[in-house]
Design a protein around this motif. Structure first.
Motif, short mmCIF file in Angstrom:
data_model
loop_
_atom_site.label_atom_id
_atom_site.label_comp_id
_atom_site.label_asym_id
_atom_site.label_seq_id
_atom_site.Cartn_x
_atom_site.Cartn_y
_atom_site.Cartn_z
N GLU A 15 0.82 -1.22 0.00
CA GLU A 15 0.00 0.00 0.00
C GLU A 15 0.85 1.26 0.00
O GLU A 15 0.46 2.27 0.59
CB GLU A 15 -0.94 0.01 1.21
N ASP A 97 -6.50 1.64 3.06
CA ASP A 97 -6.79 2.30 1.78
C ASP A 97 -7.82 3.42 1.86
O ASP A 97 -8.27 3.94 0.85
CB ASP A 97 -7.23 1.25 0.75
N ARG A 198 -19.15 3.33 2.40
CA ARG A 198 -17.79 2.87 2.10
C ARG A 198 -17.26 3.62 0.89
O ARG A 198 -17.86 3.61 -0.18
CB ARG A 198 -17.81 1.37 1.83
N LYS A 207 -6.31 -5.55 -2.82
CA LYS A 207 -5.30 -6.57 -2.56
C LYS A 207 -5.97 -7.90 -2.25
O LYS A 207 -5.32 -8.87 -1.88
CB LYS A 207 -4.40 -6.14 -1.39
N1 UDP Z 1 -4.51 -6.63 3.14
C1 UDP Z 1 -3.56 -7.31 3.89
N2 UDP Z 1 -3.13 -8.54 3.46
C2 UDP Z 1 -3.62 -9.12 2.32
C3 UDP Z 1 -4.61 -8.42 1.58
C4 UDP Z 1 -5.05 -7.19 2.03
O1 UDP Z 1 -3.09 -6.82 4.92
O2 UDP Z 1 -3.18 -10.22 1.99
C5 UDP Z 1 -4.96 -5.30 3.61
C6 UDP Z 1 -4.98 -4.21 2.54
O3 UDP Z 1 -3.74 -3.59 2.39
C7 UDP Z 1 -6.05 -3.27 3.07
C8 UDP Z 1 -7.00 -4.20 3.79
O4 UDP Z 1 -6.28 -5.41 4.04
O5 UDP Z 1 -5.54 -2.34 4.00
C9 UDP Z 1 -8.23 -4.52 2.95
O6 UDP Z 1 -7.83 -5.01 1.69
P1 UDP Z 1 -8.37 -4.41 0.30
O7 UDP Z 1 -8.63 -2.97 0.42
O8 UDP Z 1 -7.45 -4.83 -0.79
O9 UDP Z 1 -9.74 -5.22 0.16
P2 UDP Z 1 -11.15 -4.65 -0.35
O10 UDP Z 1 -11.39 -3.38 0.38
O11 UDP Z 1 -10.98 -4.45 -1.82
O12 UDP Z 1 -12.10 -5.74 -0.01
#
Ligand code: UDP
Ligand code: MG
Length: 325
Positions: A15, A97, A198, A207
């Motif tokens: 990130e 994020d 959100r 990720k």
């Molecule tokens: N994250 C992590 N390990 C992983 C995948 C994601 O620590 O293997 C973290 C990522 O950096 C973020 C949070 O978990 O801060 C949520 O992930 P992401 O935003 O990619 O997921 P989404 O919001 O798309 O469901």
């Protein structure tokens, strides 16, 4: 020594584009509270410069801490580590994020001060997420709801505030394939929600690959329900009854009529269908057995490579540190 009031746990994986902004926004909010706090960044084996950026921040700000994993262990493991290293009376888990708006923390703290032990964020709208993600999430929460007896609130992620006592109970649970939001519901205590919209990601891409999403979904279901295991027996009983009735029909036709029974196509059809059902049932069992296997091996949920900002407590000359449950 003053005790820390708030611990912010921020899991992150690759990130580098969002960390600086994330830190700025979190600090801005926490500074207005006039209470002590720590921000724990859990670097889940990032391959980019995330660790360097956080180290810089650590050097300047004594409220910031960093945990570096030895490799990528996954979001749920990162949250778990953050909670285990935290010291605060209230622990707030928030994504790096900025999809979880930091301003919501104010409302969570308000509820905590009213006496709630868990305040989870409920997404009333999701911005900037694909139709596929929203659709699969919706189906998943529906299935999970049907299958489990624990009431796991819909449309909530891991963005939440938990009281120290809930955190201590969570930390004492030894299970490896953790579905943290489910565990929090299972623990109980006084829980409430705050609604929020959100946001879109500040920068970068998700990720959570499809593979990681599927693992999380299966962890959620298998951790809280063994109803899928009953699938084989229910289908089996149903099919046996249908099969027996059909057998009677076939025998009747053979002995009491002169109709020629043709059956290659239907045989193949039935065969494929049953093979499918059997393999599916085996696969479901496999999901459970695999998880039992992992629990039995009893390996740690994560391995810490090194830490920064915790003071003397956890820094052991950079040697690998496994925090025992
Ligand atoms: N994250 C992590 N390990 C992983 C995948 C994601 O620590 O293997 C973290 C990522 O950096 C973020 C949070 O978990 O801060 C949520 O992930 P992401 O935003 O990619 O997921 P989404 O919001 O798309 O469901
Ligand atoms: Mg996100």
């Amino acid at each position: 020594m003053d005790t820390t009031v708030y611990s912010l746990v921020v899991p992150l994986y690759n990130e580098e584009l969002v960390i600086t902004e994330c830190y700025k926004r979190l600090k801005q909010i926490m500074d207005t509270l006039n209470e002590s706090y720590e921000i724990i960044f859990v670097n889940d084996g990032s391959k980019d410069n995330s660790d360097k950026i956080i180290e810089e921040i650590c050097n300047k700000d004594s409220n910031v801490r960093l945990i570096n994993f030895s490799r990528n262990f996954g979001h749920q493991s990162a949250i778990t580590a953050g909670m285990q290293f935290s010291e605060g009376s209230a622990i707030i888990i928030i994504d790096a994020d900025l999809q979880d708006p930091p301003e919501v923390i104010y409302r969570m703290i308000e509820k905590w001060k009213e006496g709630y032990d868990v305040v989870y964020g409920k997404r009333i709208k999701r911005k900037g997420e694909t139709f596929f993600k929203k659709f699969t999430a919706k189906i998943f929460y529906k299935i999970l709801d049907k299958l489990t007896d624990v009431n796991i609130p819909r449309d909530t992620g891991d963005f939440r505030l938990i009281d120290r006592k809930v955190c201590d109970v969570l930390n004492a649970l030894p299970e490896k394939n953790r579905y943290v939001r489910g565990l929090v519901s299972w623990i109980g205590f006084k829980q409430t929600e705050v609604e929020f919209i959100r946001e879109e990601r500040f920068a970068g891409e998700t990720k959570y690959s499809l593979k990681k999403m599927l693992k999380l979904a299966f962890d959620g279901i298998t951790s809280f329900s063994y109803k899928p295991l009953k699938f084989a027996s229910i289908i089996g009983i149903m099919m046996s009854i249908i099969g027996f009735i059909y057998l009677l029909v076939v025998l009747f036709k053979k002995f009491f009529t002169d109709k020629n029974i043709q059956g290659w196509t239907s045989l193949i059809g039935v065969n494929i269908m049953f093979s499918g059902i059997i393999l599916l049932a085996l696969g479901i069992m496999g999901e459970y057995i695999g998880r039992i296997y992992e629990e039995v091996k009893n390996r740690p949920i994560y391995i810490v490579k090194d830490t920064k900002g915790f003071g003397k407590k956890y820094e052991k000359n950079n040697t690998t540190y496994i925090k025992k449950i």
